[in-house]
Design an enzyme around this catalytic site. Structure first.
Site, PDB file in Angstrom:
ATOM      1  N   GLY A  13      75.496  28.481  34.134  1.00 46.83           N
ATOM      2  CA  GLY A  13      75.115  27.074  33.930  1.00 46.83           C
ATOM      3  C   GLY A  13      73.687  26.992  33.399  1.00 46.83           C
ATOM      4  N   THR A 142      68.770  29.896  38.002  1.00 47.88           N
ATOM      5  CA  THR A 142      69.780  28.967  38.534  1.00 47.88           C
ATOM      6  C   THR A 142      69.047  27.782  39.143  1.00 47.88           C
ATOM      7  OG1 THR A 142      71.298  28.525  40.362  1.00 47.88           O
ATOM      8  CG2 THR A 142      69.987  30.502  40.584  1.00 47.88           C
ATOM      9  N   ILE A 143      69.560  26.589  38.915  1.00 44.79           N
ATOM     10  CA  ILE A 143      68.906  25.448  39.578  1.00 44.79           C
ATOM     11  C   ILE A 143      69.116  25.539  41.092  1.00 44.79           C
ATOM     12  CG2 ILE A 143      69.054  23.853  37.614  1.00 44.79           C
ATOM     13  CD1 ILE A 143      71.318  22.410  39.249  1.00 44.79           C
ATOM     14  N   ASP A 144      70.133  26.300  41.518  1.00 44.98           N
ATOM     15  CA  ASP A 144      70.469  26.353  42.946  1.00 44.98           C
ATOM     16  C   ASP A 144      69.456  27.153  43.780  1.00 44.98           C
ATOM     17  OD1 ASP A 144      72.695  25.030  42.136  1.00 44.98           O
ATOM     18  OD2 ASP A 144      74.088  26.681  42.426  1.00 44.98           O
ATOM     19  N   GLY A 187      75.144  22.417  44.314  1.00 47.21           N
ATOM     20  CA  GLY A 187      74.920  23.571  45.193  1.00 47.21           C
ATOM     21  C   GLY A 187      76.229  23.897  45.889  1.00 47.21           C
ATOM     22  N   THR A 314      73.887  15.695  35.959  1.00 46.32           N
ATOM     23  CA  THR A 314      72.577  15.075  35.663  1.00 46.32           C
ATOM     24  C   THR A 314      71.472  15.960  36.238  1.00 46.32           C
ATOM     25  OG1 THR A 314      72.495  13.764  37.702  1.00 46.32           O
ATOM     26  CG2 THR A 314      73.501  12.710  35.785  1.00 46.32           C
TER      27      THR A 314
END
Ligand code: F6P
Length: 391
Positions: A13, A142-144, A187, A314
């Site tokens: 992602g 990763t944004i997570d 998440g 978003t």
């Protein structure tokens, strides 16, 4: 042989800051006389030889732009290996794929590769190094924020800020309507995004995958206690991967049962795709079925109303914040320096305030919020102390 041409790919992602990493790589590469080749769509482009030279002269301030210039995909050449259960078979296939992949360096006309991605993308990179000694460096993304080898991944703080802003803003409409808002935050496996944005915004209940929740004590009782203490609106931050405990699922849930879960579509390994349930929507339905909760609200002068908001993609959208731009640039610089040193099989990583390196195989594993985390303590205090102090 000195490194002259470096391939770069981004996989999994997207995350704000990917272009910042690219720009950091390009800055150092230009200064060192190294050519950079963008390999498009992650491992897909690597396998299918889809590439494009990257010219820094045409890319001024790339680090300020969201997304990834060289595209991304979730394509994983090791998918077949993950499906196998026999260790020996796994090992043999992993070796075979690594050898095939190593030969692609020649087709792509690159001397080394920088792979930017999460545990999936970096897992492939680690295997390529392990089984074929490929000249490869990993950059964690990763944004997570759920990668073991780094204190923070870039993209995480941009996403936390975005979710915090939405939750801060939602309080005005929640207050106006005297409503319960359930905000579903990205998440799947780890709750870092929900925990950090929830605490920062002062959410009243925070549900994360690492601590399965009890509908009765963690949600219903807290809402009742809050309304008794005079609170008229409530914000619940809920990870998309948050899930009730087995006991609570069987005891408290009316809209989903074990059968619902057994009938869910499955992933490639046969696990039910819990995300397709949309937990925030289920919670709205469950709360709406609770007459005792509605009565308690009524007694305290509030008509019970509940809404859900799913933040979804978003959270990965838009420009990176200043922290992620800087971290991305630092990771890019460190990755290119590692290539120049020809010290491969490493992942760059933020440790404290320093960008260091560690073996890819170690760093590319998953990280979770642990029970002893001060964030868990803070969350529990935030939930409890506010209503108790007013009783
Ligand atoms: O891995 C990052 C992540 O943003 C998760 O939080 C989320 O579940 C997933 O990606 C969504 O992936 P996709 O873009 O493939 O729908």
């Amino acid at each position: 042989m000195a490194i002259k041409k470096v391939g770069i790919l981004t996989g999994g992602g997207d995350a704000p800051g990917l272009n910042s990493v690219l720009y950091g790589i390009l800055l150092k590469a230009f200064d060192s006389g190294i050519e950079c080749i963008g390999i498009k769509k992650g491992w897909k482009g690597f396998m299918e030889n889809i590439k494009e030279p990257l010219n820094i002269a045409e890319l001024d301030d790339l680090h300020t732009i969201g997304g990834t210039l060289i595209y991304t995909s979730r394509y994983n050449p090791y998918k077949a290996v993950h499906k196998l259960s026999d260790q020996k078979e796994k090992e043999e296939l992993a070796k075979k794929i690594a050898t095939e992949m190593a030969s692609k360096f020649k087709d792509l006309d690159i001397d080394a590769l920088i792979a930017i991605g999460g545990d999936d993308t970096l897992g492939v990179a680690a295997a390529m190094f392990k089984y074929s000694n490929a000249k490869i460096i990993g950059v964690p993304k990763t944004i997570d924020n759920d990668l073991l080898g780094t204190h923070y991944t870039f993209g995480f703080w941009s996403a936390v800020q975005l979710a915090s802003n939405v939750m801060d803003n939602l309080t005005t409409t929640a207050r106006s309507h005297q409503r319960v808002f359930i905000v579903e935050v990205m998440g799947r496996d780890a709750g870092f995004l929900t925990m950090y944005s929830g605490i920062s915004t002062g959410a009243d209940i925070i549900l994360i995958p690492e601590t399965p929740f009890d509908l009765e004590s963690d949600v219903i009782d807290v809402l009742k206690n809050r309304v008794r203490s005079g609170y008229k609106y409530h914000l619940i931050a809920c990870s998309e991967g948050a899930y009730p405990s087995k006991e609570s699922l069987l005891r408290d849930f009316k809209t989903i049962t074990k059968k619902t879960i057994d009938n869910l579509p499955k992933d490639e390994y046969g696990n039910p795709l819990l995300l397709s349930l949309k937990i925030s929507k289920i919670l709205v339905q469950e709360l709406n079925l609770r007459d005792d909760l509605k009565e308690e609200f009524k007694k305290n002068g509030v008509d019970f109303e509940c809404r859900s908001v799913v933040l979804g993609h978003t959270m990965r959208a838009g420009t990176p914040n200043a922290f992620d731009r800087i971290l991305g640039l630092r990771f890019g610089l460190a990755a290119m320096k590692q290539v120049i040193k020809e010290d491969f099989g490493k992942m760059v990583s933020l440790q404290g305030n320093k960008v260091l390196t560690m073996p890819l195989e170690e760093g590319a594993r998953k990280k979770y919020i642990t029970k002893d985390s001060d964030k868990i303590e803070l969350r529990d205090l935030l939930v409890k102390v506010r209503y108790k102090s007013k009783q």
